[in-house]
Design a protein around this motif. Structure first.
Motif, PDB file in Angstrom:
ATOM      1  N   SER A 127       0.602  -1.209   0.309  1.00 15.58           N
ATOM      2  CA  SER A 127      -0.242   0.514  -0.470  1.00 15.58           C
ATOM      3  C   SER A 127       0.526   1.341  -0.308  1.00 15.58           C
ATOM      4  CB  SER A 127      -0.702  -0.293   1.515  1.00 15.58           C
ATOM      5  OG  SER A 127      -1.693  -1.066   0.994  1.00 15.58           O
ATOM      6  N   MET A 128       0.375   2.505  -1.256  1.00 13.25           N
ATOM      7  CA  MET A 128       1.706   2.892  -0.816  1.00 13.25           C
ATOM      8  C   MET A 128       0.756   4.890  -1.083  1.00 13.25           C
ATOM      9  SD  MET A 128       3.798   1.594  -4.168  1.00 13.25           S
ATOM     10  CE  MET A 128       4.144  -0.260  -3.794  1.00 13.25           C
ATOM     11  N   LEU A 129       0.764   5.658  -1.115  1.00 13.15           N
ATOM     12  CA  LEU A 129       0.646   7.337  -0.893  1.00 13.15           C
ATOM     13  C   LEU A 129       0.739   7.786  -2.094  1.00 13.15           C
ATOM     14  CD1 LEU A 129      -1.548   8.492   0.699  1.00 13.15           C
ATOM     15  CD2 LEU A 129       1.160  10.342   1.776  1.00 13.15           C
ATOM     16  N   THR A 130      -0.606   8.317  -2.681  1.00 16.16           N
ATOM     17  CA  THR A 130       0.411   8.943  -3.505  1.00 16.16           C
ATOM     18  C   THR A 130       0.214  10.507  -4.197  1.00 16.16           C
ATOM     19  OG1 THR A 130      -2.318   9.254  -4.634  1.00 16.16           O
ATOM     20  CG2 THR A 130      -1.430   7.296  -5.136  1.00 16.16           C
ATOM     21  N   GLU A 131       0.678  10.564  -5.113  1.00 12.69           N
ATOM     22  CA  GLU A 131       0.184  12.933  -4.728  1.00 12.69           C
ATOM     23  C   GLU A 131      -0.145  12.906  -4.692  1.00 12.69           C
ATOM     24  OE1 GLU A 131       2.488  15.837  -8.055  1.00 12.69           O
ATOM     25  OE2 GLU A 131       1.878  14.087  -8.772  1.00 12.69           O
ATOM     26  N   ASP A 132      -1.923  12.900  -5.258  1.00 10.87           N
ATOM     27  CA  ASP A 132      -2.571  13.218  -4.022  1.00 10.87           C
ATOM     28  C   ASP A 132      -3.221  13.150  -3.197  1.00 10.87           C
ATOM     29  OD1 ASP A 132      -3.437  10.521  -4.941  1.00 10.87           O
ATOM     30  OD2 ASP A 132      -4.829  12.218  -7.021  1.00 10.87           O
ATOM     31  N   GLU A 133      -2.794  12.256  -2.245  1.00  8.47           N
ATOM     32  CA  GLU A 133      -2.310  11.528  -1.435  1.00  8.47           C
ATOM     33  C   GLU A 133      -4.198  10.424  -0.957  1.00  8.47           C
ATOM     34  OE1 GLU A 133      -3.320  14.898   1.998  1.00  8.47           O
ATOM     35  OE2 GLU A 133      -1.355  16.025   1.436  1.00  8.47           O
ATOM     36  N   ASN A 134      -3.867  10.026  -1.539  1.00 11.45           N
ATOM     37  CA  ASN A 134      -4.722   8.648  -1.369  1.00 11.45           C
ATOM     38  C   ASN A 134      -3.955   7.905  -1.021  1.00 11.45           C
ATOM     39  OD1 ASN A 134      -7.165   9.870  -1.987  1.00 11.45           O
ATOM     40  ND2 ASN A 134      -6.801   9.817  -3.493  1.00 11.45           N
ATOM     41  N   VAL A 135      -4.284   6.711  -0.863  1.00  9.84           N
ATOM     42  CA  VAL A 135      -3.953   5.167  -0.449  1.00  9.84           C
ATOM     43  C   VAL A 135      -4.407   4.441  -1.654  1.00  9.84           C
ATOM     44  CG1 VAL A 135      -3.024   3.632   0.917  1.00  9.84           C
ATOM     45  CG2 VAL A 135      -3.730   5.570   1.937  1.00  9.84           C
ATOM     46  N   VAL A 136      -3.263   4.230  -2.399  1.00 10.92           N
ATOM     47  CA  VAL A 136      -3.627   2.809  -3.594  1.00 10.92           C
ATOM     48  C   VAL A 136      -2.533   1.418  -3.435  1.00 10.92           C
ATOM     49  CG1 VAL A 136      -1.551   3.623  -4.914  1.00 10.92           C
ATOM     50  CG2 VAL A 136      -3.604   2.641  -5.373  1.00 10.92           C
ATOM     51  N   ARG A 137      -3.502   0.475  -3.225  1.00 11.21           N
ATOM     52  CA  ARG A 137      -2.785  -1.198  -3.056  1.00 11.21           C
ATOM     53  C   ARG A 137      -1.916  -1.569  -4.932  1.00 11.21           C
ATOM     54  NH1 ARG A 137      -0.882  -4.597   0.192  1.00 11.21           N
ATOM     55  NH2 ARG A 137      -0.499  -6.596  -0.927  1.00 11.21           N
ATOM     56  N   VAL A 138      -0.409  -1.384  -5.061  1.00 12.10           N
ATOM     57  CA  VAL A 138      -0.037  -1.136  -6.366  1.00 12.10           C
ATOM     58  C   VAL A 138       1.102  -2.724  -6.378  1.00 12.10           C
ATOM     59  CG1 VAL A 138       1.628  -1.100  -8.323  1.00 12.10           C
ATOM     60  CG2 VAL A 138       0.192   0.450  -6.811  1.00 12.10           C
ATOM     61  N   GLU A 139       0.272  -3.957  -7.439  1.00 13.40           N
ATOM     62  CA  GLU A 139       1.493  -5.180  -7.416  1.00 13.40           C
ATOM     63  C   GLU A 139       1.836  -5.492  -8.759  1.00 13.40           C
ATOM     64  OE1 GLU A 139      -1.065  -8.390  -7.377  1.00 13.40           O
ATOM     65  OE2 GLU A 139      -1.987  -7.888  -4.954  1.00 13.40           O
ATOM     66  N   MET A 140       3.446  -5.108  -8.417  1.00 14.03           N
ATOM     67  CA  MET A 140       4.121  -5.167 -10.198  1.00 14.03           C
ATOM     68  C   MET A 140       5.067  -6.955 -10.005  1.00 14.03           C
ATOM     69  SD  MET A 140       5.086  -1.119 -10.557  1.00 14.03           S
ATOM     70  CE  MET A 140       5.279  -1.518 -12.244  1.00 14.03           C
ATOM     71  N   GLU A 141       5.702  -6.510 -10.822  1.00 15.58           N
ATOM     72  CA  GLU A 141       6.644  -7.900 -11.359  1.00 15.58           C
ATOM     73  C   GLU A 141       7.702  -7.808 -12.240  1.00 15.58           C
ATOM     74  OE1 GLU A 141       6.550 -12.650 -11.781  1.00 15.58           O
ATOM     75  OE2 GLU A 141       5.831 -11.588 -13.397  1.00 15.58           O
ATOM     76  N   VAL A 142       8.715  -7.877 -11.784  1.00 12.15           N
ATOM     77  CA  VAL A 142       9.860  -7.114 -13.195  1.00 12.15           C
ATOM     78  C   VAL A 142      10.975  -8.628 -13.115  1.00 12.15           C
ATOM     79  CG1 VAL A 142      11.574  -7.286 -10.440  1.00 12.15           C
ATOM     80  CG2 VAL A 142      12.163  -6.182 -12.995  1.00 12.15           C
ATOM     81  N   GLN A 143      11.264  -8.965 -14.151  1.00 14.65           N
ATOM     82  CA  GLN A 143      11.935 -10.007 -14.580  1.00 14.65           C
ATOM     83  C   GLN A 143      13.655  -9.439 -15.283  1.00 14.65           C
ATOM     84  OE1 GLN A 143       9.951 -11.492 -17.928  1.00 14.65           O
ATOM     85  NE2 GLN A 143       8.035 -11.898 -16.869  1.00 14.65           N
ATOM     86  N   TYR A 144      14.507 -10.203 -14.879  1.00 18.17           N
ATOM     87  CA  TYR A 144      15.697 -10.076 -14.233  1.00 18.17           C
ATOM     88  C   TYR A 144      16.675 -10.736 -15.289  1.00 18.17           C
ATOM     89  CZ  TYR A 144      16.654 -11.505 -10.075  1.00 18.17           C
ATOM     90  OH  TYR A 144      16.662 -12.557  -9.068  1.00 18.17           O
TER      91      TYR A 144
END
Length: 383
Positions: A127-144
């Motif tokens: 869970s992360m805080l956006t620029e407009d002060e809202n909370v959003v949960r983000v899921e990402m995946e990196v391949q290396y």
């Protein structure tokens, strides 16, 4: 009674064994006897000292040979096709080895195999805080993938942990500089590319020997408390985009059709213009030809033009025979209808020939003046 009890009894088992007075065995004598026995197998005679020394030299050689053989055999190793071997000599980097069966001096070189072909993946969420002060949960995946095995193994203490921390930092930096609506809807691709660029910058400063193959934006959703409202907003935005796409498709469909109609109307107008121009020019040429004749004989020319005009007019109208004589009852015969029906009816030959003659006279304009006169007289009489 105990064997060592005072009173003169000597029952010591070590001295009286076999009925002889013996003491404890001497270890030197035991080893001599053993070496003498082995010396016999080594070519010595009896239990003499030279035979023991000969056996000792041969045994030492055998042991040293076994140790060397074990050391040589323990140095063989295999590097798989997808791996590269990092050779450390006394703990210091020496060189790389390619795939295949290899040999190394044990206790001198050590090998660290590193897979450089397999594409690995690592996921991160939170869970992360956006620029407009809202909370959003983000899921990402990196391949290396690993590019430089030595740097991957020794540039940082734990490369996977360092990459995970750098990945989390890059995601939070990008989300913290983005609006919530952009992260949830149309700005996902931009956020994904920004996270990739930021992560690439971080690992380049670490010099970890890694290369980013791809970055996947798996999911982004609001907190559960306001999820229903955000779902409605996202659905509305999707409907808006769908309507825009449908309008664009309709415009792309209508525009070619309208252009075709415009071209067709322009071509028809051009054809009509040319036709009218040519007809006008033809009328001018005809009147120019009639002008000399009219000047030579005005009455004849006028009458001929009049007759031709009547012929043209009456050729497209119905022919009616009116009987102006008799008792005043008007009798008429529709000549064209009778001629249309005569092919399917039993009309006598004399009547048929009479009708054909009347039709030919009317079409040739022979009796046009008389017919017109009779019609005008009949109309005058009725009036």
């Amino acid at each position: 009674m105990a064997w060592n009890e005072p009173g003169g009894n000597n029952n010591d088992p070590w001295k009286n064994k076999g009925g002889k007075d013996q003491g404890p065995p001497d270890l030197d004598e035991v080893f001599k006897n053993i070496m003498a026995k082995f010396g016999k197998f080594g070519g010595g005679k009896g239990g003499s000292a030279p035979s023991g020394k000969s056996f000792g030299g041969i045994g030492l050689s055998v042991i040293l040979g076994i140790i060397v053989a074990v050391w040589v055999l323990s140095g063989f190793y295999t590097i798989r096709e997808a791996e590269r071997g990092v050779v450390l000599r006394f703990g210091e980097f020496s060189h790389f080895v390619e795939p295949g069966l290899r040999w190394k001096p044990t206790f001198i070189d050590s090998i660290v195999p590193v897979d450089v072909q397999t594409v690995r993946s690592m996921a991160s969420s939170g869970s992360m805080l956006t620029e407009d002060e809202n909370v959003v949960r983000v899921e990402m995946e990196v391949q290396y993938r690993i590019l430089e095995p030595y740097k991957y193994s020794f540039a940082v203490t734990v490369p996977e942990e360092s990459l995970s921390q750098a990945f989390d930092s890059a995601i939070r930096y990008v989300v913290g500089h983005s609006k919530m609506d952009a992260v949830l809807t149309s700005g996902r691709e931009v956020a994904r590319q920004n996270v990739r660029d930021e992560l690439q910058t971080i690992i380049e400063s670490y010099d970890m020997g890694l290369a980013i193959v791809d970055m996947n934006f798996k999911d982004a959703r609001p907190p559960e408390e306001v999820k229903a409202s955000f779902d409605d907003a996202i659905a509305a935005q999707e409907d808006e985009q769908r309507f825009i796409n449908e309008a664009d498709a309709y415009a792309r469909e209508i525009e070619p059709r309208a252009r075709g109609q415009v071209n067709r109307m322009a071509q028809e107008a051009q054809a009509y213009k040319e036709r009218v121009t040519l007809e006008a020019q033809g009328e001018i040429a005809r009147f120019e030809e009639l002008l000399p004749q009219y000047k030579a004989a005005p009455e004849v020319t006028r009458s001929r033009i009049y007759i031709e005009t009547l012929e043209e007019v009456y050729s497209n109208t119905s022919k009616i025979l009116v009987d102006t004589k008799g008792t005043g009852n008007m009798m008429y015969l529709p000549l064209d209808k009778i001629l249309e029906r005569q092919s399917g009816s039993n009309v006598p030959a004399n009547i048929r020939s009479t009708l054909e003659g009347l039709r030919n006279q009317d079409s040739d304009g022979v009796n046009d003046n008389s017919t017109v006169t009779s019609r005008s007289n009949s109309r005058t009489g009725r009036n």
